[in-house]
Design an enzyme around this catalytic site. Structure first.
Site, mmCIF file in Angstrom:
data_model
loop_
_atom_site.group_PDB
_atom_site.id
_atom_site.type_symbol
_atom_site.label_atom_id
_atom_site.label_comp_id
_atom_site.label_asym_id
_atom_site.label_seq_id
_atom_site.Cartn_x
_atom_site.Cartn_y
_atom_site.Cartn_z
ATOM 1 C CG ASP A 55 24.258 -44.803 -31.958
ATOM 2 O OD1 ASP A 55 23.056 -44.629 -31.708
ATOM 3 O OD2 ASP A 55 24.662 -45.576 -32.842
ATOM 4 C CB THR A 92 22.762 -46.623 -35.945
ATOM 5 O OG1 THR A 92 22.291 -46.559 -34.604
ATOM 6 C CG2 THR A 92 24.253 -46.311 -35.964
ATOM 7 C CG ASN A 116 20.816 -49.757 -37.666
ATOM 8 O OD1 ASN A 116 21.061 -48.748 -38.331
ATOM 9 N ND2 ASN A 116 20.462 -49.700 -36.389
ATOM 10 C CG ASP A 174 21.918 -46.741 -29.548
ATOM 11 O OD1 ASP A 174 20.838 -46.228 -29.884
ATOM 12 O OD2 ASP A 174 22.204 -47.928 -29.795
ATOM 13 C CG HIS A 201 18.869 -49.755 -27.527
ATOM 14 N ND1 HIS A 201 17.636 -49.604 -28.123
ATOM 15 C CD2 HIS A 201 19.781 -49.368 -28.464
ATOM 16 C CE1 HIS A 201 17.781 -49.142 -29.354
ATOM 17 N NE2 HIS A 201 19.078 -48.986 -29.586
ATOM 18 C CG ASP A 226 22.569 -42.261 -34.372
ATOM 19 O OD1 ASP A 226 22.354 -41.755 -33.257
ATOM 20 O OD2 ASP A 226 22.897 -43.463 -34.513
ATOM 21 C CG HIS A 227 18.837 -42.763 -33.354
ATOM 22 N ND1 HIS A 227 18.831 -43.126 -32.026
ATOM 23 C CD2 HIS A 227 19.674 -43.627 -33.972
ATOM 24 C CE1 HIS A 227 19.625 -44.157 -31.853
ATOM 25 N NE2 HIS A 227 20.162 -44.484 -33.020
ATOM 26 C CG HIS A 234 16.657 -45.807 -32.209
ATOM 27 N ND1 HIS A 234 17.034 -46.280 -33.452
ATOM 28 C CD2 HIS A 234 17.519 -46.381 -31.315
ATOM 29 C CE1 HIS A 234 18.081 -47.075 -33.321
ATOM 30 N NE2 HIS A 234 18.398 -47.173 -32.039
#
Length: 449
Positions: free
Chosen positions: A38, A74, A95, A198, A202, A245-246, A351
């Site tokens: 992720d 996600t 999400n 991820d 963050h 995913d991103h 994101h």
């Protein structure tokens, strides 16, 4: 003469049998492991020493980058990968599970177990493969835990709400568990999800040293995967796709910039009946009846954001047909976060921004018996991963928006590298055919002589 005729018939039977290609299903088709890390931005490995990821490129294929769907979040992005459908078709539009009529809002990990959120219009690859006789599993992968009109994935493991995502020992244990499913229980397809990088992106931001540490950990994990594949005797039968995913971008904060607070520009309580705004770069609102244009006009004056009416989305978003999305959608400029009434946002990276931004692009790597070696692909949209996976599993895909033509150049043809026969492609059949024809010729020559 009768004996010669009988011999001829036997030889011709051999010829016919040799001329028929062996069914891959009968011989045992190759298996597929899909791994998602992720928030793995497309360039995260460029400032870190990653010998194992580098070796994967030499042993397989790499895309320069891939573009996730709008929305760069996600659950929407993962479900596009596993269904091959745009977000407006599969309807996993956030999400969070929400209902703008009842004000229901469920956090991401609780949403993972809510079938009503996932089972809207389409079938994921797990179910399509199972309906064609394959065994499938989801290991923490978004969408894997839902009930699809009475059908469930053969095996599902859920990630607990407070589960730590960065335990390297557990990462390796997960790999061993998944590979044992392939080797000992004859699973054909498993989707495996990891929550990093991820979380660190963050919490610390994409430029923080801890992000580099987690990429190094991912690299070690990929080295462990390669060793484990050999240990489980899966080198000749397991294809692996590594993706995400991103991406992630640095959040712009005071005092450098004025953060976006929507309530400064409009009275949310007075003008809207529902909103999700304190959630990164993407926000949704439902205006009160008769207030639609007033809300749109007010949002149009907010700096560093773009506001859209749902029915006026750019076609490239593939969101306009969504029934779930509220009438108004707000997308922040790269690095700006949307706050509703006051600043509650603490993330240093995020994101949810426009999928055309390079910081939102992500990775694609793959290796295995069906992939070319040392092959660099041009960028492509993640929606095209689905038909590639169906091709690898040799199943008929469900209706989808992707195209195999985008990715099939990654795959080996009927012949393997350097003209050698790909396993199971018929090289031994060709040899048998030649021998059988030679026997026929000898039989007839003996008659003539």
């Amino acid at each position: 003469m009768k004996m010669k005729l009988e011999l001829f018939l036997v030889v011709m039977a051999v010829v016919c049998a040799a001329g028929k290609p062996t069914s891959k299903a009968a011989a045992g088709r190759n298996k597929l492991l899909l791994i998602s890390f992720d928030g793995f931005r497309w360039d995260y490995d460029q400032d870190v020493d990653t010998p194992n990821l580098d070796q994967m490129v030499k042993d397989g294929v790499k895309a320069k980058y891939i573009t996730p769907p709008m929305l760069t979040m996600t659950s929407p992005s993962h479900f596009t990968t596993i269904t091959g459908r745009w977000v407006e078709d599969h309807e996993v539009v956030h999400n969070m599970m929400f209902d703008d009529k009842t004000n229901l809002k469920l956090p991401h990990k609780l949403t993972l177990k809510k079938s009503a959120w996932w089972n809207k219009r389409v079938l994921p690859l797990w179910i399509t493969a199972q309906n064609q006789g394959l065994k499938t599993a989801s290991f923490h992968f978004p969408g894997g835990g839902a009930n699809y009109s009475g059908q469930v994935v053969d095996r599902v493991l859920f990630e607990e709400f407070d589960h730590p995502d960065d335990n390297e020992t557990e990462w390796r244990q997960n790999i061993d568990k998944v590979l044992s499913w392939f080797s000992e229980e004859d699973f054909h397809f498993v989707a495996l999800y990891y929550g990093e990088p991820d979380n660190v992106g963050h919490a610390k931001g994409p430029d923080h040293p801890d992000r580099k540490k987690i990429i190094a950990q991912i690299d070690r994990t990929m080295g462990y995967l390669r060793e484990a594949i050999t240990r489980f005797n899966l080198n000749d039968s397991l294809n692996v796709i590594l993706t995400s995913d991103h991406g992630m971008t640095t959040v712009k904060k005071r005092p450098q910039v004025d953060e976006v607070i929507i309530n400064k520009y409009m009275d949310l309580l007075k003008l809207t009946s529902f909103e999700i705004l304190d959630y990164g770069g993407f926000g949704i609102l439902t205006p009160k009846t008769g207030k639609e244009q007033e809300v749109f006009d007010a949002l149009s004056k907010v700096p560093n954001v773009t506001v859209y009416k749902k029915n006026e989305f750019p076609e490239s978003f593939h969101l306009a047909k969504s029934e779930r999305l509220p009438p108004i959608v707000v997308v922040a400029d790269l690095g700006f976060n949307l706050n509703s009434r006051f600043i509650v946002y603490v993330n240093k990276g995020d994101h949810g921004y426009h999928n055309g931004e390079m910081d939102m692009k992500t990775i694609f790597r793959a290796f295995g018996p069906d992939f070319k070696k040392n092959f660099l692909s041009e960028p492509f949209d993640s929606i095209h991963i689905y038909p590639l996976m169906c091709k690898l599993l040799q199943i008929e895909p469900a209706p989808h928006n992707g195209s195999l033509s985008v990715t099939e150049n990654m795959l080996l043809g009927p012949e393997g590298p350097a003209g050698t026969e790909k396993p199971g492609s018929g090289g031994s059949q060709g040899a048998s055919l030649s021998v059988a024809l030679l026997l026929c010729m000898l039989l007839f020559m003996s008659d003539v002589l």
